[in-house]
Design a protein around this motif. Structure first.
Motif, short mmCIF file in Angstrom:
data_model
loop_
_atom_site.label_atom_id
_atom_site.label_comp_id
_atom_site.label_asym_id
_atom_site.label_seq_id
_atom_site.Cartn_x
_atom_site.Cartn_y
_atom_site.Cartn_z
N ALA A 1 0.82 -1.22 0.00
CA ALA A 1 0.00 0.00 0.00
C ALA A 1 0.86 1.27 0.00
O ALA A 1 0.33 2.37 -0.13
CB ALA A 1 -0.93 0.00 1.22
N GLY A 2 2.17 1.12 0.16
CA GLY A 2 3.06 2.27 0.17
C GLY A 2 3.24 2.92 1.52
O GLY A 2 3.85 3.97 1.63
N HIS A 3 2.74 2.28 2.59
CA HIS A 3 2.84 2.86 3.93
C HIS A 3 4.14 2.49 4.64
O HIS A 3 4.52 3.15 5.61
CB HIS A 3 1.65 2.44 4.78
N LEU A 4 4.79 1.45 4.16
CA LEU A 4 6.11 1.04 4.65
C LEU A 4 7.02 0.85 3.46
O LEU A 4 6.56 0.50 2.37
CB LEU A 4 6.04 -0.28 5.42
N THR A 5 8.30 1.09 3.68
CA THR A 5 9.31 0.70 2.70
C THR A 5 10.18 -0.35 3.38
O THR A 5 10.19 -0.45 4.63
CB THR A 5 10.16 1.89 2.26
N SER A 6 10.88 -1.13 2.60
CA SER A 6 11.73 -2.14 3.20
C SER A 6 13.05 -2.24 2.46
O SER A 6 13.15 -1.85 1.30
CB SER A 6 11.04 -3.51 3.24
N ALA A 7 14.03 -2.75 3.17
CA ALA A 7 15.35 -2.98 2.58
C ALA A 7 15.97 -4.14 3.34
O ALA A 7 15.65 -4.38 4.51
CB ALA A 7 16.22 -1.74 2.72
N TRP A 8 16.84 -4.85 2.66
CA TRP A 8 17.54 -5.95 3.32
C TRP A 8 18.70 -5.38 4.13
O TRP A 8 19.38 -4.45 3.69
CB TRP A 8 18.05 -6.95 2.30
N SER A 9 18.91 -5.93 5.31
CA SER A 9 20.03 -5.53 6.15
C SER A 9 20.64 -6.79 6.75
O SER A 9 20.02 -7.85 6.73
CB SER A 9 19.58 -4.57 7.26
N THR A 10 21.84 -6.65 7.27
CA THR A 10 22.50 -7.78 7.93
C THR A 10 22.72 -7.41 9.38
O THR A 10 23.25 -6.35 9.69
CB THR A 10 23.84 -8.11 7.25
N ASP A 11 22.23 -8.27 10.27
CA ASP A 11 22.34 -8.04 11.71
C ASP A 11 22.88 -9.32 12.35
O ASP A 11 22.26 -10.37 12.23
CB ASP A 11 20.97 -7.69 12.28
#
Length: 107
Positions: A57-67
């Motif tokens: 819906a465009g209310h969140l964005t996401s990206a891959w990260s390493t933790d």
């Protein structure tokens, strides 16, 4: 907590949780449990579909990260997510105030 009581409110609670900064899915689940004083113990099968829906819906964005060597999808509140959250907070204040007035009424 009954799942019926959450219906319609989970998205706003997730948006509120992510408002402070990026979080991965499991951290969102933990934050919801902490903020609710342990009353919310949501399964991943409830939260992850909501995260995907909010992102679509465009209310969140996401990206891959390493933790700690683990690759995780991290979610961030978008501009439209902030606007939706502000609206949902106002709607909740109005609704909860009305319910409180009705339940306290003695006539």
């Amino acid at each position: 907590m009954k799942s019926d009581a959450l219906r319609g409110h989970l998205d706003a609670m997730i948006l509120s949780t992510v408002e402070a900064g990026p979080l991965h899915g499991y951290a969102i689940i933990e934050a919801l449990a902490l903020r609710s004083g342990g009353q919310l113990d949501l399964p991943t099968g409830t939260v992850y579909p909501a995260l995907r829906r909010l992102e679509a819906a465009g209310h969140l964005t996401s990206a891959w990260s390493t933790d700690s060597g683990r690759r995780r999808r991290t979610y961030t509140l978008s501009r439209s997510g902030r606007a939706v959250l502000a609206t949902r907070r106002q709607e909740w204040a109005t609704f909860s105030g009305m319910v409180t007035r009705v339940l306290r009424a003695t006539t």
